[in-house]
Design a protein around this motif. Sequence first.
Motif, PDB file in Angstrom:
ATOM      1  N   SER A 184       1.114  -1.307   0.149  1.00  0.00           N
ATOM      2  CA  SER A 184       0.055  -0.164  -0.030  1.00  0.00           C
ATOM      3  C   SER A 184       0.809   1.394   0.004  1.00  0.00           C
ATOM      4  CB  SER A 184      -1.112  -0.056   1.519  1.00  0.00           C
ATOM      5  OG  SER A 184      -0.509   0.583   2.336  1.00  0.00           O
ATOM      6  N   TYR A 185       2.460   1.457   0.438  1.00  0.00           N
ATOM      7  CA  TYR A 185       3.017   2.597   0.445  1.00  0.00           C
ATOM      8  C   TYR A 185       3.254   3.204  -0.583  1.00  0.00           C
ATOM      9  CZ  TYR A 185       4.693  -0.014   4.916  1.00  0.00           C
ATOM     10  OH  TYR A 185       4.617  -0.672   5.786  1.00  0.00           O
ATOM     11  N   PHE A 186       3.106   1.803  -1.859  1.00  0.00           N
ATOM     12  CA  PHE A 186       3.703   2.526  -3.413  1.00  0.00           C
ATOM     13  C   PHE A 186       2.656   2.771  -4.749  1.00  0.00           C
ATOM     14  CE2 PHE A 186       7.952   0.120  -1.484  1.00  0.00           C
ATOM     15  CZ  PHE A 186       8.085   1.394  -1.735  1.00  0.00           C
ATOM     16  N   VAL A 187       1.003   2.736  -3.451  1.00  0.00           N
ATOM     17  CA  VAL A 187      -0.086   2.969  -4.472  1.00  0.00           C
ATOM     18  C   VAL A 187       0.200   4.611  -4.851  1.00  0.00           C
ATOM     19  CG1 VAL A 187      -2.354   3.763  -4.190  1.00  0.00           C
ATOM     20  CG2 VAL A 187      -1.151   0.647  -3.688  1.00  0.00           C
ATOM     21  N   LEU A 240       2.411   6.357  -5.462  1.00  0.00           N
ATOM     22  CA  LEU A 240       3.875   6.524  -6.458  1.00  0.00           C
ATOM     23  C   LEU A 240       3.777   6.076  -7.724  1.00  0.00           C
ATOM     24  CD1 LEU A 240       7.148   6.171  -6.100  1.00  0.00           C
ATOM     25  CD2 LEU A 240       6.746   4.246  -6.832  1.00  0.00           C
ATOM     26  N   LEU A 291      14.530   2.669 -15.018  1.00  0.00           N
ATOM     27  CA  LEU A 291      15.820   2.927 -14.172  1.00  0.00           C
ATOM     28  C   LEU A 291      14.885   4.219 -12.344  1.00  0.00           C
ATOM     29  CD1 LEU A 291      16.470   5.925 -16.783  1.00  0.00           C
ATOM     30  CD2 LEU A 291      18.148   4.169 -15.726  1.00  0.00           C
ATOM     31  N   LEU A 292      13.571   4.423 -12.599  1.00  0.00           N
ATOM     32  CA  LEU A 292      13.175   4.702 -11.442  1.00  0.00           C
ATOM     33  C   LEU A 292      12.901   3.366 -10.312  1.00  0.00           C
ATOM     34  CD1 LEU A 292      10.766   7.579 -13.467  1.00  0.00           C
ATOM     35  CD2 LEU A 292      12.505   7.992 -11.605  1.00  0.00           C
ATOM     36  N   ILE A 298      14.275   2.493  -7.008  1.00  0.00           N
ATOM     37  CA  ILE A 298      13.060   1.548  -5.661  1.00  0.00           C
ATOM     38  C   ILE A 298      14.023   0.333  -5.544  1.00  0.00           C
ATOM     39  CG2 ILE A 298      11.033   0.265  -5.074  1.00  0.00           C
ATOM     40  CD1 ILE A 298      10.903   3.512  -5.302  1.00  0.00           C
ATOM     41  N   PHE A 351      17.123   0.745  -2.985  1.00  0.00           N
ATOM     42  CA  PHE A 351      16.077   1.755  -1.990  1.00  0.00           C
ATOM     43  C   PHE A 351      15.554   0.774  -1.393  1.00  0.00           C
ATOM     44  CE2 PHE A 351      12.764   4.341  -0.083  1.00  0.00           C
ATOM     45  CZ  PHE A 351      13.572   5.402   0.468  1.00  0.00           C
ATOM     46  N   TRP A 406      16.002   0.746   3.215  1.00  0.00           N
ATOM     47  CA  TRP A 406      15.056   1.077   3.662  1.00  0.00           C
ATOM     48  C   TRP A 406      14.673   0.146   4.972  1.00  0.00           C
ATOM     49  CZ3 TRP A 406       9.615   2.597   2.148  1.00  0.00           C
ATOM     50  CH2 TRP A 406       9.127   3.632   3.540  1.00  0.00           C
ATOM     51  N   LEU A 413       6.340  -0.382 -12.355  1.00  0.00           N
ATOM     52  CA  LEU A 413       6.826   0.971 -12.921  1.00  0.00           C
ATOM     53  C   LEU A 413       7.144   0.898 -14.537  1.00  0.00           C
ATOM     54  CD1 LEU A 413       9.214   2.431 -10.106  1.00  0.00           C
ATOM     55  CD2 LEU A 413       6.571   4.035 -10.823  1.00  0.00           C
TER      56      LEU A 413
END
Lengths: 201, 201
Positions: free
Chosen positions: A67-70, A72, A119-120, A124, A127, A131, A146
Amino acid sequence: MQLKIEGDKDSRGFEDSETAYDYRHEGVLQCVASRLGWLVFFFCGLMLAAVVVEAFEEVLKKEVELSYFVPLLIGHGGNTGSQAVATMIRALALGQVGMQDLFMVVAKEGAAGVIMGTLLGLCILAFSFVWSGITPAVGLTVAVALPVVSLWANVLGAALPILSARLGYNPAVTSAPLMTTIVDSTGLIIYFYIAKWILQL
Amino acid sequence: MQLKIEGDKDSRGFEDSETAYDYRHEGVLQCVASRLGWLVFFFCGLMLAAVVVEAFEEVLKKEVELSYFVPLLIGHGGNTGSQAVATMIRALALGQVGMQDLFMVVAKEGAAGVIMGTLLGLCILAFSFVWSGITPAVGLTVAVALPVVSLWANVLGAALPILSARLGYNPAVTSAPLMTTIVDSTGLIIYFYIAKWILQL
Protein backbone atom coordinates in the motif's frame (compact mmCIF):
# COMPACT_ATOMS: atom_id res chain seq x y z
CA MET A 1 -18.61 54.29 -42.40
CA GLN A 2 -21.47 52.24 -41.04
CA LEU A 3 -19.53 49.07 -41.70
CA LYS A 4 -16.61 50.45 -39.72
CA ILE A 5 -18.87 51.22 -36.72
CA GLU A 6 -20.38 47.74 -36.87
CA GLY A 7 -16.86 46.36 -37.04
CA ASP A 8 -15.91 48.32 -33.93
CA LYS A 9 -19.00 47.11 -32.11
CA ASP A 10 -18.29 43.50 -33.01
CA SER A 11 -14.69 43.88 -31.97
CA ARG A 12 -15.69 45.36 -28.62
CA GLY A 13 -18.39 42.75 -28.14
CA PHE A 14 -15.84 39.99 -28.72
CA GLU A 15 -13.39 41.53 -26.27
CA ASP A 16 -16.14 41.83 -23.68
CA SER A 17 -17.09 38.17 -23.96
CA GLU A 18 -13.42 37.19 -23.76
CA THR A 19 -12.83 39.09 -20.54
CA ALA A 20 -16.42 39.14 -19.23
CA TYR A 21 -15.54 36.52 -16.66
CA ASP A 22 -13.83 38.54 -13.93
CA TYR A 23 -12.61 36.51 -10.98
CA ARG A 24 -13.06 39.44 -8.56
CA HIS A 25 -16.82 39.57 -9.19
CA GLU A 26 -17.43 35.84 -9.06
CA GLY A 27 -19.06 34.48 -5.91
CA VAL A 28 -18.04 31.25 -4.19
CA LEU A 29 -21.19 29.45 -5.37
CA GLN A 30 -20.51 30.50 -8.97
CA CYS A 31 -16.98 29.04 -8.60
CA VAL A 32 -18.53 25.80 -7.34
CA ALA A 33 -21.16 25.67 -10.10
CA SER A 34 -18.61 26.13 -12.88
CA ARG A 35 -16.19 23.49 -11.57
CA LEU A 36 -18.30 20.77 -9.98
CA GLY A 37 -19.18 18.99 -13.25
CA TRP A 38 -15.60 17.99 -14.14
CA LEU A 39 -14.74 17.28 -10.50
CA VAL A 40 -17.67 14.82 -10.24
CA PHE A 41 -16.58 13.16 -13.50
CA PHE A 42 -13.01 12.68 -12.18
CA PHE A 43 -14.41 11.61 -8.83
CA CYS A 44 -16.30 8.73 -10.47
CA GLY A 45 -12.99 7.60 -11.98
CA LEU A 46 -11.35 7.76 -8.55
CA MET A 47 -14.23 5.72 -7.07
CA LEU A 48 -13.34 3.05 -9.64
CA ALA A 49 -9.79 3.09 -8.22
CA ALA A 50 -11.26 2.57 -4.72
CA VAL A 51 -13.25 -0.42 -5.98
CA VAL A 52 -10.07 -1.86 -7.56
CA VAL A 53 -8.12 -1.56 -4.27
CA GLU A 54 -11.05 -3.21 -2.45
CA ALA A 55 -10.97 -6.09 -4.94
CA PHE A 56 -7.34 -6.77 -3.94
CA GLU A 57 -8.00 -6.43 -0.20
CA GLU A 58 -6.66 -9.94 0.50
CA VAL A 59 -3.36 -9.11 -1.23
CA LEU A 60 -3.01 -5.90 0.81
CA LYS A 61 -3.84 -7.69 4.07
CA LYS A 62 -1.09 -10.26 3.40
CA GLU A 63 1.47 -7.59 2.46
CA VAL A 64 0.56 -4.14 3.79
CA GLU A 65 3.87 -2.75 2.44
CA LEU A 66 2.32 -2.84 -1.05
CA SER A 67 0.00 0.00 0.00
CA TYR A 68 2.96 2.36 0.51
CA PHE A 69 3.54 2.53 -3.24
CA VAL A 70 -0.07 3.02 -4.40
CA PRO A 71 0.31 6.85 -4.59
CA LEU A 72 3.72 6.47 -6.26
CA LEU A 73 2.54 4.03 -8.96
CA ILE A 74 -0.55 5.98 -10.04
CA GLY A 75 1.14 9.35 -9.51
CA HIS A 76 4.09 8.38 -11.70
CA GLY A 77 1.74 6.88 -14.33
CA GLY A 78 -0.13 10.19 -14.46
CA ASN A 79 3.11 12.20 -14.68
CA THR A 80 4.76 10.22 -17.48
CA GLY A 81 1.47 9.90 -19.40
CA SER A 82 0.94 13.68 -19.13
CA GLN A 83 4.35 14.27 -20.68
CA ALA A 84 3.35 12.02 -23.60
CA VAL A 85 0.01 13.86 -23.95
CA ALA A 86 1.70 17.29 -23.92
CA THR A 87 4.29 16.16 -26.50
CA MET A 88 1.55 14.77 -28.77
CA ILE A 89 -0.66 17.89 -28.53
CA ARG A 90 2.31 20.02 -29.60
CA ALA A 91 3.29 17.66 -32.44
CA LEU A 92 -0.35 17.49 -33.66
CA ALA A 93 -0.66 21.30 -33.55
CA LEU A 94 2.49 21.65 -35.68
CA GLY A 95 1.28 18.99 -38.13
CA GLN A 96 4.29 16.78 -37.33
CA VAL A 97 2.17 13.69 -36.61
CA GLY A 98 -1.22 12.37 -37.69
CA MET A 99 -3.32 9.20 -37.69
CA GLN A 100 -0.87 7.51 -40.09
CA ASP A 101 1.90 7.83 -37.47
CA LEU A 102 -0.08 6.13 -34.70
CA PHE A 103 2.09 2.99 -34.63
CA MET A 104 5.42 4.92 -34.69
CA VAL A 105 4.23 7.31 -31.98
CA VAL A 106 2.88 4.59 -29.68
CA ALA A 107 6.08 2.55 -30.11
CA LYS A 108 8.36 5.53 -29.41
CA GLU A 109 6.40 6.78 -26.38
CA GLY A 110 6.01 3.25 -25.03
CA ALA A 111 9.77 2.65 -25.32
CA ALA A 112 10.52 5.97 -23.57
CA GLY A 113 8.10 4.98 -20.78
CA VAL A 114 9.74 1.57 -20.31
CA ILE A 115 13.25 3.08 -20.14
CA MET A 116 12.27 5.78 -17.61
CA GLY A 117 10.17 3.35 -15.56
CA THR A 118 13.07 0.87 -15.47
CA LEU A 119 15.53 3.53 -14.26
CA LEU A 120 13.18 4.70 -11.49
CA GLY A 121 12.27 1.10 -10.64
CA LEU A 122 15.96 0.26 -10.14
CA CYS A 123 16.16 3.19 -7.69
CA ILE A 124 13.25 1.71 -5.70
CA LEU A 125 14.89 -1.73 -5.75
CA ALA A 126 18.17 -0.28 -4.45
CA PHE A 127 16.21 1.76 -1.88
CA SER A 128 14.46 -1.40 -0.63
CA PHE A 129 17.82 -2.82 0.47
CA VAL A 130 18.67 0.22 2.61
CA TRP A 131 15.19 1.25 3.88
CA SER A 132 13.92 -0.93 6.71
CA GLY A 133 10.31 0.01 5.83
CA ILE A 134 10.02 -2.54 2.99
CA THR A 135 11.41 -5.94 2.04
CA PRO A 136 13.46 -6.36 -1.18
CA ALA A 137 10.63 -8.57 -2.53
CA VAL A 138 8.23 -5.60 -2.37
CA GLY A 139 10.96 -3.41 -3.88
CA LEU A 140 11.25 -5.90 -6.75
CA THR A 141 7.47 -5.83 -7.24
CA VAL A 142 7.49 -2.03 -7.57
CA ALA A 143 10.59 -2.19 -9.81
CA VAL A 144 8.78 -4.55 -12.20
CA ALA A 145 5.45 -2.68 -12.03
CA LEU A 146 6.93 0.77 -12.75
CA PRO A 147 8.06 0.10 -16.36
CA VAL A 148 4.83 -1.77 -17.14
CA VAL A 149 2.60 1.02 -15.79
CA SER A 150 4.82 3.62 -17.53
CA LEU A 151 4.49 1.72 -20.82
CA TRP A 152 0.70 1.63 -20.49
CA ALA A 153 0.44 5.32 -19.43
CA ASN A 154 2.64 6.48 -22.32
CA VAL A 155 0.79 4.34 -24.88
CA LEU A 156 -2.51 5.90 -23.72
CA GLY A 157 -0.91 9.35 -23.55
CA ALA A 158 0.34 9.00 -27.14
CA ALA A 159 -2.75 7.34 -28.64
CA LEU A 160 -5.57 9.35 -26.99
CA PRO A 161 -4.67 12.78 -28.47
CA ILE A 162 -4.25 11.32 -31.98
CA LEU A 163 -7.49 9.33 -31.74
CA SER A 164 -9.31 12.38 -30.26
CA ALA A 165 -8.12 14.57 -33.13
CA ARG A 166 -9.14 11.87 -35.65
CA LEU A 167 -12.65 11.70 -34.12
CA GLY A 168 -12.99 15.48 -34.30
CA TYR A 169 -12.57 16.31 -30.61
CA ASN A 170 -10.08 18.90 -29.35
CA PRO A 171 -7.23 16.69 -28.05
CA ALA A 172 -6.05 19.40 -25.63
CA VAL A 173 -9.27 19.33 -23.59
CA THR A 174 -9.99 15.65 -23.04
CA SER A 175 -6.77 13.65 -23.40
CA ALA A 176 -4.92 14.36 -20.13
CA PRO A 177 -7.82 13.82 -17.66
CA LEU A 178 -9.05 10.78 -19.61
CA MET A 179 -5.55 9.23 -19.58
CA THR A 180 -5.15 9.89 -15.82
CA THR A 181 -8.59 8.46 -15.03
CA ILE A 182 -7.86 5.26 -16.98
CA VAL A 183 -4.34 4.88 -15.53
CA ASP A 184 -5.55 5.35 -11.91
CA SER A 185 -7.66 2.16 -12.02
CA THR A 186 -5.86 0.03 -14.59
CA GLY A 187 -2.40 0.89 -13.23
CA LEU A 188 -3.45 -0.50 -9.85
CA ILE A 189 -4.79 -3.71 -11.45
CA ILE A 190 -1.38 -4.15 -13.17
CA TYR A 191 0.44 -3.47 -9.87
CA PHE A 192 -1.58 -5.96 -7.81
CA TYR A 193 -1.37 -8.72 -10.43
CA ILE A 194 2.43 -8.31 -10.58
CA ALA A 195 2.48 -8.38 -6.75
CA LYS A 196 0.44 -11.61 -6.67
CA TRP A 197 2.85 -13.17 -9.17
CA ILE A 198 6.16 -12.06 -7.58
CA LEU A 199 5.13 -12.42 -3.92
CA GLN A 200 3.15 -15.61 -4.62
CA LEU A 201 0.10 -14.25 -2.74
CA MET B 1 16.92 46.70 -49.20
CA GLN B 2 19.68 45.25 -47.08
CA LEU B 3 17.57 45.86 -43.99
CA LYS B 4 14.73 43.94 -45.54
CA ILE B 5 16.96 40.94 -46.24
CA GLU B 6 18.30 41.00 -42.71
CA GLY B 7 14.72 41.23 -41.48
CA ASP B 8 13.79 38.17 -43.53
CA LYS B 9 16.76 36.26 -42.18
CA ASP B 10 15.88 37.13 -38.60
CA SER B 11 12.28 36.21 -39.18
CA ARG B 12 13.25 32.87 -40.69
CA GLY B 13 15.78 32.25 -37.92
CA PHE B 14 13.12 32.82 -35.29
CA GLU B 15 10.67 30.48 -36.99
CA ASP B 16 13.35 27.81 -37.23
CA SER B 17 14.13 27.95 -33.54
CA GLU B 18 10.39 27.85 -32.71
CA THR B 19 9.77 24.72 -34.78
CA ALA B 20 13.31 23.27 -34.66
CA TYR B 21 12.17 20.55 -32.29
CA ASP B 22 10.43 18.08 -34.62
CA TYR B 23 8.95 15.06 -32.89
CA ARG B 24 9.44 12.85 -35.97
CA HIS B 25 13.23 13.27 -35.85
CA GLU B 26 13.60 12.83 -32.11
CA GLY B 27 14.98 9.49 -30.93
CA VAL B 28 13.69 7.58 -27.91
CA LEU B 29 16.80 8.45 -25.87
CA GLN B 30 16.37 12.16 -26.66
CA CYS B 31 12.75 11.88 -25.42
CA VAL B 32 14.04 10.28 -22.22
CA ALA B 33 16.80 12.87 -21.73
CA SER B 34 14.43 15.82 -22.11
CA ARG B 35 11.79 14.45 -19.71
CA LEU B 36 13.65 12.55 -17.01
CA GLY B 37 14.58 15.62 -14.94
CA TRP B 38 11.02 16.64 -14.06
CA LEU B 39 9.92 13.00 -13.68
CA VAL B 40 12.68 12.39 -11.10
CA PHE B 41 11.68 15.57 -9.24
CA PHE B 42 8.02 14.43 -9.06
CA PHE B 43 9.19 10.92 -8.19
CA CYS B 44 10.98 12.24 -5.10
CA GLY B 45 7.70 13.85 -4.03
CA LEU B 46 5.90 10.54 -4.56
CA MET B 47 8.57 8.75 -2.49
CA LEU B 48 7.66 11.15 0.34
CA ALA B 49 4.04 9.95 -0.01
CA ALA B 50 5.30 6.34 0.30
CA VAL B 51 7.18 7.26 3.49
CA VAL B 52 4.00 8.91 4.87
CA VAL B 53 1.90 5.77 4.20
CA GLU B 54 4.62 3.67 5.87
CA ALA B 55 4.52 5.92 8.94
CA PHE B 56 0.80 5.09 9.34
CA GLU B 57 1.28 1.36 8.73
CA GLU B 58 -0.30 0.46 12.10
CA VAL B 59 -3.44 2.45 11.24
CA LEU B 60 -3.71 0.67 7.87
CA LYS B 61 -3.17 -2.75 9.44
CA LYS B 62 -6.01 -2.13 11.90
CA GLU B 63 -8.37 -0.84 9.18
CA VAL B 64 -7.33 -1.95 5.68
CA GLU B 65 -10.47 -0.31 4.23
CA LEU B 66 -8.74 3.07 4.68
CA SER B 67 -6.32 2.10 1.90
CA TYR B 68 -9.16 1.95 -0.67
CA PHE B 69 -9.53 5.73 -0.56
CA VAL B 70 -5.84 6.71 -0.76
CA PRO B 71 -5.99 7.20 -4.58
CA LEU B 72 -9.32 9.05 -4.26
CA LEU B 73 -8.14 11.47 -1.55
CA ILE B 74 -4.89 12.52 -3.24
CA GLY B 75 -6.42 12.33 -6.73
CA HIS B 76 -9.29 14.62 -5.75
CA GLY B 77 -6.91 16.98 -3.93
CA GLY B 78 -4.83 17.25 -7.10
CA ASN B 79 -7.93 17.82 -9.26
CA THR B 80 -9.55 20.55 -7.16
CA GLY B 81 -6.18 22.24 -6.51
CA SER B 82 -5.45 22.23 -10.27
CA GLN B 83 -8.74 24.02 -10.92
CA ALA B 84 -7.71 26.70 -8.39
CA VAL B 85 -4.25 26.99 -10.02
CA ALA B 86 -5.74 27.32 -13.53
CA THR B 87 -8.25 29.96 -12.34
CA MET B 88 -5.46 31.95 -10.64
CA ILE B 89 -3.11 31.81 -13.62
CA ARG B 90 -5.89 33.22 -15.83
CA ALA B 91 -6.84 35.93 -13.29
CA LEU B 92 -3.16 36.91 -12.85
CA ALA B 93 -2.65 37.07 -16.63
CA LEU B 94 -5.66 39.41 -16.98
CA GLY B 95 -4.46 41.56 -14.08
CA GLN B 96 -7.64 40.79 -12.10
CA VAL B 97 -5.72 39.72 -8.96
CA GLY B 98 -2.37 40.50 -7.37
CA MET B 99 -0.46 40.13 -4.13
CA GLN B 100 -2.87 42.55 -2.39
CA ASP B 101 -5.76 40.11 -3.06
CA LEU B 102 -4.03 37.11 -1.48
CA PHE B 103 -6.39 36.92 1.52
CA MET B 104 -9.58 37.31 -0.56
CA VAL B 105 -8.39 34.74 -3.09
CA VAL B 106 -7.33 32.16 -0.50
CA ALA B 107 -10.62 32.61 1.41
CA LYS B 108 -12.76 32.28 -1.73
CA GLU B 109 -10.89 29.26 -3.12
CA GLY B 110 -10.77 27.60 0.31
CA ALA B 111 -14.54 28.06 0.73
CA ALA B 112 -15.21 26.63 -2.75
CA GLY B 113 -13.00 23.64 -1.86
CA VAL B 114 -14.84 23.00 1.41
CA ILE B 115 -18.27 23.16 -0.29
CA MET B 116 -17.28 20.78 -3.12
CA GLY B 117 -15.43 18.43 -0.75
CA THR B 118 -18.46 18.31 1.56
CA LEU B 119 -20.84 17.46 -1.33
CA LEU B 120 -18.57 14.65 -2.57
CA GLY B 121 -17.94 13.47 1.01
CA LEU B 122 -21.69 13.14 1.60
CA CYS B 123 -21.85 10.93 -1.54
CA ILE B 124 -19.14 8.67 -0.07
CA LEU B 125 -20.96 8.55 3.28
CA ALA B 126 -24.22 7.54 1.56
CA PHE B 127 -22.28 5.03 -0.57
CA SER B 128 -20.77 3.45 2.59
CA PHE B 129 -24.29 2.44 3.72
CA VAL B 130 -25.07 0.59 0.46
CA TRP B 131 -21.62 -0.80 -0.48
CA SER B 132 -20.62 -3.86 1.54
CA GLY B 133 -16.93 -3.11 0.88
CA ILE B 134 -16.62 -0.48 3.64
CA THR B 135 -18.15 0.29 7.03
CA PRO B 136 -20.05 3.58 7.60
CA ALA B 137 -17.27 4.59 10.06
CA VAL B 138 -14.73 4.51 7.21
CA GLY B 139 -17.26 6.34 5.01
CA LEU B 140 -17.52 9.04 7.69
CA THR B 141 -13.71 9.29 7.86
CA VAL B 142 -13.50 9.93 4.11
CA ALA B 143 -16.47 12.32 4.28
CA VAL B 144 -14.67 14.42 6.91
CA ALA B 145 -11.26 14.19 5.22
CA LEU B 146 -12.49 15.26 1.75
CA PRO B 147 -13.48 18.87 2.64
CA VAL B 148 -10.31 19.32 4.75
CA VAL B 149 -8.01 18.05 1.97
CA SER B 150 -9.97 20.11 -0.59
CA LEU B 151 -9.58 23.22 1.57
CA TRP B 152 -5.82 22.66 1.83
CA ALA B 153 -5.40 21.89 -1.90
CA ASN B 154 -7.39 24.98 -2.95
CA VAL B 155 -5.52 27.25 -0.51
CA LEU B 156 -2.21 26.01 -1.99
CA GLY B 157 -3.62 26.20 -5.53
CA ALA B 158 -4.69 29.83 -4.94
CA ALA B 159 -1.62 31.01 -3.03
CA LEU B 160 1.23 29.36 -5.00
CA PRO B 161 0.60 31.16 -8.36
CA ILE B 162 0.27 34.56 -6.63
CA LEU B 163 3.40 33.97 -4.51
CA SER B 164 5.29 32.64 -7.57
CA ALA B 165 4.38 35.74 -9.56
CA ARG B 166 5.39 37.98 -6.62
CA LEU B 167 8.79 36.23 -6.40
CA GLY B 168 9.35 36.69 -10.14
CA TYR B 169 8.78 33.10 -11.28
CA ASN B 170 6.38 32.18 -14.10
CA PRO B 171 3.35 30.89 -12.16
CA ALA B 172 2.19 28.75 -15.09
CA VAL B 173 5.28 26.52 -15.00
CA THR B 174 5.78 25.64 -11.35
CA SER B 175 2.45 26.04 -9.50
CA ALA B 176 0.48 22.94 -10.56
CA PRO B 177 3.21 20.28 -10.07
CA LEU B 178 4.36 21.92 -6.82
CA MET B 179 0.78 21.96 -5.46
CA THR B 180 0.24 18.30 -6.45
CA THR B 181 3.53 17.21 -4.90
CA ILE B 182 2.73 18.96 -1.59
CA VAL B 183 -0.88 17.68 -1.52
CA ASP B 184 0.17 14.05 -2.20
CA SER B 185 2.07 13.80 1.09
CA THR B 186 0.31 16.30 3.33
CA GLY B 187 -3.17 15.21 2.17
CA LEU B 188 -2.38 11.67 3.35
CA ILE B 189 -1.16 12.95 6.73
CA ILE B 190 -4.48 14.83 7.14
CA TYR B 191 -6.45 11.70 6.11
CA PHE B 192 -4.67 9.34 8.53
CA TYR B 193 -4.91 11.76 11.47
CA ILE B 194 -8.67 12.15 10.87
CA ALA B 195 -8.92 8.33 10.64
CA LYS B 196 -7.08 7.89 13.96
CA TRP B 197 -9.44 10.41 15.58
CA ILE B 198 -12.76 9.10 14.16
CA LEU B 199 -11.96 5.36 14.29
CA GLN B 200 -10.13 5.70 17.63
CA LEU B 201 -7.12 3.75 16.29
